[in-house]
Write a protein that holds these residues in place. Structure first.
Motif, PDB file in Angstrom:
ATOM      1  N   ALA A 146       0.828  -1.205   0.000  1.00 55.25           N
ATOM      2  CA  ALA A 146       0.000   0.000   0.000  1.00 55.25           C
ATOM      3  C   ALA A 146       0.863   1.255   0.000  1.00 55.25           C
ATOM      4  O   ALA A 146       0.552   2.243  -0.684  1.00 55.25           O
ATOM      5  N   THR A 147       1.965   1.242   0.755  1.00 46.06           N
ATOM      6  CA  THR A 147       2.849   2.410   0.804  1.00 46.06           C
ATOM      7  C   THR A 147       3.518   2.645  -0.538  1.00 46.06           C
ATOM      8  O   THR A 147       3.606   3.789  -1.014  1.00 46.06           O
ATOM      9  N   ALA A 148       3.992   1.577  -1.178  1.00 39.98           N
ATOM     10  CA  ALA A 148       4.628   1.729  -2.491  1.00 39.98           C
ATOM     11  C   ALA A 148       3.645   2.277  -3.515  1.00 39.98           C
ATOM     12  O   ALA A 148       3.995   3.140  -4.335  1.00 39.98           O
ATOM     13  N   ARG A 149       2.406   1.827  -3.474  1.00 38.78           N
ATOM     14  CA  ARG A 149       1.394   2.324  -4.408  1.00 38.78           C
ATOM     15  C   ARG A 149       0.997   3.762  -4.079  1.00 38.78           C
ATOM     16  O   ARG A 149       0.695   4.554  -4.982  1.00 38.78           O
ATOM     17  N   LEU A 150       1.021   4.108  -2.793  1.00 37.43           N
ATOM     18  CA  LEU A 150       0.722   5.488  -2.389  1.00 37.43           C
ATOM     19  C   LEU A 150       1.797   6.441  -2.900  1.00 37.43           C
ATOM     20  O   LEU A 150       1.500   7.550  -3.351  1.00 37.43           O
ATOM     21  N   VAL A 151       3.056   6.011  -2.865  1.00 35.87           N
ATOM     22  CA  VAL A 151       4.157   6.833  -3.376  1.00 35.87           C
ATOM     23  C   VAL A 151       3.975   7.100  -4.868  1.00 35.87           C
ATOM     24  O   VAL A 151       4.227   8.202  -5.357  1.00 35.87           O
ATOM     25  N   LEU A 152       3.520   6.087  -5.603  1.00 28.68           N
ATOM     26  CA  LEU A 152       3.268   6.285  -7.031  1.00 28.68           C
ATOM     27  C   LEU A 152       2.144   7.294  -7.237  1.00 28.68           C
ATOM     28  O   LEU A 152       2.247   8.194  -8.089  1.00 28.68           O
ATOM     29  N   ARG A 153       1.088   7.174  -6.459  1.00 28.90           N
ATOM     30  CA  ARG A 153      -0.070   8.043  -6.648  1.00 28.90           C
ATOM     31  C   ARG A 153       0.219   9.485  -6.246  1.00 28.90           C
ATOM     32  O   ARG A 153      -0.220  10.422  -6.917  1.00 28.90           O
ATOM     33  N   ILE A 154       0.981   9.673  -5.165  1.00 25.87           N
ATOM     34  CA  ILE A 154       1.207  11.030  -4.647  1.00 25.87           C
ATOM     35  C   ILE A 154       2.461  11.669  -5.235  1.00 25.87           C
ATOM     36  O   ILE A 154       2.454  12.848  -5.609  1.00 25.87           O
ATOM     37  N   GLU A 155       3.553  10.909  -5.302  1.00 20.25           N
ATOM     38  CA  GLU A 155       4.832  11.468  -5.729  1.00 20.25           C
ATOM     39  C   GLU A 155       5.182  11.152  -7.179  1.00 20.25           C
ATOM     40  O   GLU A 155       6.145  11.696  -7.717  1.00 20.25           O
ATOM     41  N   GLY A 156       4.436  10.229  -7.800  1.00 20.55           N
ATOM     42  CA  GLY A 156       4.738   9.856  -9.184  1.00 20.55           C
ATOM     43  C   GLY A 156       5.977   9.008  -9.323  1.00 20.55           C
ATOM     44  O   GLY A 156       6.564   8.934 -10.405  1.00 20.55           O
ATOM     45  N   LEU A 157       6.392   8.335  -8.243  1.00 14.30           N
ATOM     46  CA  LEU A 157       7.584   7.488  -8.266  1.00 14.30           C
ATOM     47  C   LEU A 157       7.167   6.025  -8.312  1.00 14.30           C
ATOM     48  O   LEU A 157       6.440   5.549  -7.426  1.00 14.30           O
ATOM     49  N   LEU A 158       7.623   5.309  -9.330  1.00 11.42           N
ATOM     50  CA  LEU A 158       7.303   3.896  -9.499  1.00 11.42           C
ATOM     51  C   LEU A 158       8.351   3.082  -8.756  1.00 11.42           C
ATOM     52  O   LEU A 158       9.428   2.802  -9.266  1.00 11.42           O
ATOM     53  N   VAL A 159       8.041   2.707  -7.512  1.00  9.80           N
ATOM     54  CA  VAL A 159       9.011   2.014  -6.666  1.00  9.80           C
ATOM     55  C   VAL A 159       8.560   0.581  -6.434  1.00  9.80           C
ATOM     56  O   VAL A 159       7.423   0.210  -6.702  1.00  9.80           O
ATOM     57  N   GLY A 160       9.474  -0.227  -5.906  1.00 17.46           N
ATOM     58  CA  GLY A 160       9.200  -1.631  -5.678  1.00 17.46           C
ATOM     59  C   GLY A 160       8.721  -1.926  -4.271  1.00 17.46           C
ATOM     60  O   GLY A 160       8.574  -1.030  -3.429  1.00 17.46           O
ATOM     61  N   SER A 161       8.498  -3.211  -4.002  1.00 19.59           N
ATOM     62  CA  SER A 161       7.884  -3.607  -2.735  1.00 19.59           C
ATOM     63  C   SER A 161       8.801  -3.368  -1.539  1.00 19.59           C
ATOM     64  O   SER A 161       8.334  -2.953  -0.468  1.00 19.59           O
ATOM     65  N   SER A 162      10.103  -3.616  -1.681  1.00 23.89           N
ATOM     66  CA  SER A 162      10.989  -3.389  -0.532  1.00 23.89           C
ATOM     67  C   SER A 162      11.092  -1.900  -0.206  1.00 23.89           C
ATOM     68  O   SER A 162      11.231  -1.523   0.964  1.00 23.89           O
ATOM     69  N   SER A 163      11.001  -1.048  -1.221  1.00 23.47           N
ATOM     70  CA  SER A 163      10.970   0.393  -0.957  1.00 23.47           C
ATOM     71  C   SER A 163       9.734   0.751  -0.150  1.00 23.47           C
ATOM     72  O   SER A 163       9.781   1.621   0.734  1.00 23.47           O
TER      73      SER A 163
END
Length: 408
Positions: free
Chosen positions: A210-227
């Motif tokens: 959920a945090t990784a997907r939130l970062v994509l939605r808010i910051e536009g950063l496509l990060v992985g699960s460990s991030s």
């Protein structure tokens, strides 16, 4: 954010250090117990061939062109390392062995630590990091022990891993399971040193994803699960503070290597990691809902080629045939085989000429146990509300539902 640099994860300098430390002993082939694109990048200027041993459950996007990949059945890290050691001995290759290689933490002590210190302007109150081999956290701990002893070292660990509990209690407990890739462990790696880690957070798969997907939605950063795990732990740490602090963490893996899992809502739903509205009926079992545009479907005038490609790409064995919101038939692998086996038709045959028209439907109110006779006949459950098609329920959907129910 190391994932924005060359190689998209980890640090090429770290992997280059491993290559330099081993070059005098190195033959023409390298094995590593899981893929790392930065090692692949550093090796590009060399003439070594490379091979990776990866768990079968690892995201398919971790594959890299020109690199041999061997997928292992689910096993412990130590078992994977033993396999890599044996293969290296049998083939005359060199096993990088990030879990025992002192060049691993040394590269972070000499490279990552000074770089982080410089970028933070020489003011770092805490560093939040994960641990797979433990090299990153160990190297950073050693650097900050010299440069800034007051800097607090914090471990972000997937729930199910033994590392967080080891930091808290000094004991190695029994490992569970987790879906986050690249960090966590079922034993304490030989190369790791957690003596300066003062705090550890266990982060669930649900919170990490959920945090990784939130970062994509808010910051536009496509990060992985460990991030997602590291960022979730860093946020927890910050919320616990009573005074402002400068806290650093690492966004170390790119989300483009997790598209089939972390960023696939159907996969997340299958794993029970996607928060969805619950209805208390069969609609809760449908992993790909037609009203959400997630169902894999075909139209009657589509060709068998179109249907085959959709089944292959989405790893399904059948597709409903729909007209608008109505399901008028079902096409499965057997229907396609029968249509092609006689040699009279090709892949340009319309779906309507090969599909099964006689279908049995169920309503959302059908009890899940009533689906078992359908499954015994080799069918799937076609869920409809009146004439409106809602989606399919397969054996695996029912198993996932029961697993989530038992885990609740």
């Amino acid at each position: 954010m190391p994932f924005l640099g060359p190689g998209s994860e980890g640090e090429p300098g770290k992997q280059g250090g491993k290559l330099r430390s081993a070059r005098s002993r190195m033959p023409g082939h390298i094995y590593r117990s899981r893929p790392l694109s930065s090692l692949y990048l550093c090796n590009g200027a060399r003439t070594y061939s490379m091979g990776f041993l990866v768990p079968v459950l690892t995201s398919v996007e971790t594959a890299m062109p020109g690199v041999s990949g061997i997928r292992l059945p689910p096993s412990t890290v130590m078992a994977a390392c033993s396999t890599a050691t044996r293969m290296a001995a049998e083939t005359g290759a060199h096993f990088i062995d990030q879990f025992n290689n002192p060049a691993n933490p040394a590269a972070h002590e000499d490279g990552t630590g000074p770089e982080l210190w410089e970028q933070m302007g020489g003011r770092v109150d805490a560093v939040v990091a994960g641990a797979g081999s433990g090299g990153t956290l160990t190297g950073l701990s050693r650097f900050f022990a010299r440069r800034s002893p007051a800097t607090e070292m914090v471990l972000a660990d997937p729930r199910g891993s033994v590392l967080a509990d080891y930091v808290r209690t000094g004991r190695v407990g029994e490992a569970g399971s987790w879906l986050v890739e690249g960090i966590g462990g079922d034993s304490i790696p030989m190369v790791s040193d957690f003596s300066r880690v003062t705090r550890a957070y266990s982060v669930s798969d649900r919170e990490s994803f959920a945090t990784a997907r939130l970062v994509l939605r808010i910051e536009g950063l496509l990060v992985g699960s460990s991030s997602g795990t590291l960022l979730a732990a860093a946020l927890r740490y910050c919320r616990e503070q009573t005074a402002p602090k400068r806290v650093a963490t690492l966004v170390c893996d790119a989300g483009n290597r997790h598209l089939s899992r972390l960023h696939d809502e159907s996969w997340l739903a299958d794993q029970g990691l996607l928060q969805r509205d619950e209805h208390g009926d069969l609609r809760d079992l449908i992993s790909r809902r037609h009203d959400e545009g997630a169902a894999i479907t075909v139209r009657p005038d589509d060709t068998l080629s179109t249907a085959y490609n959709r089944m292959r790409v989405n790893d399904v064995s059948q597709v409903p045939v729909v007209v608008g919101d109505r399901c008028i038939g079902l096409l499965d692998e057997s229907d396609v085989l029968i249509a092609l086996a006689e040699g009279k038709f090709g892949f340009d045959l319309p779906v309507r000429d090969a599909m099964t028209r006689k279908i049995e439907t169920v309503t959302p109110q059908t009890p899940p146990e009533r689906l078992l006779p359908l499954f015994d006949r080799g069918w799937v459950a076609i869920v409809v509300d009146g004439e409106r098609f809602l989606g399919l329920v397969t054996r695996m959907d029912l198993l996932n539902h029961l697993r989530r129910k038992l885990a609740a």
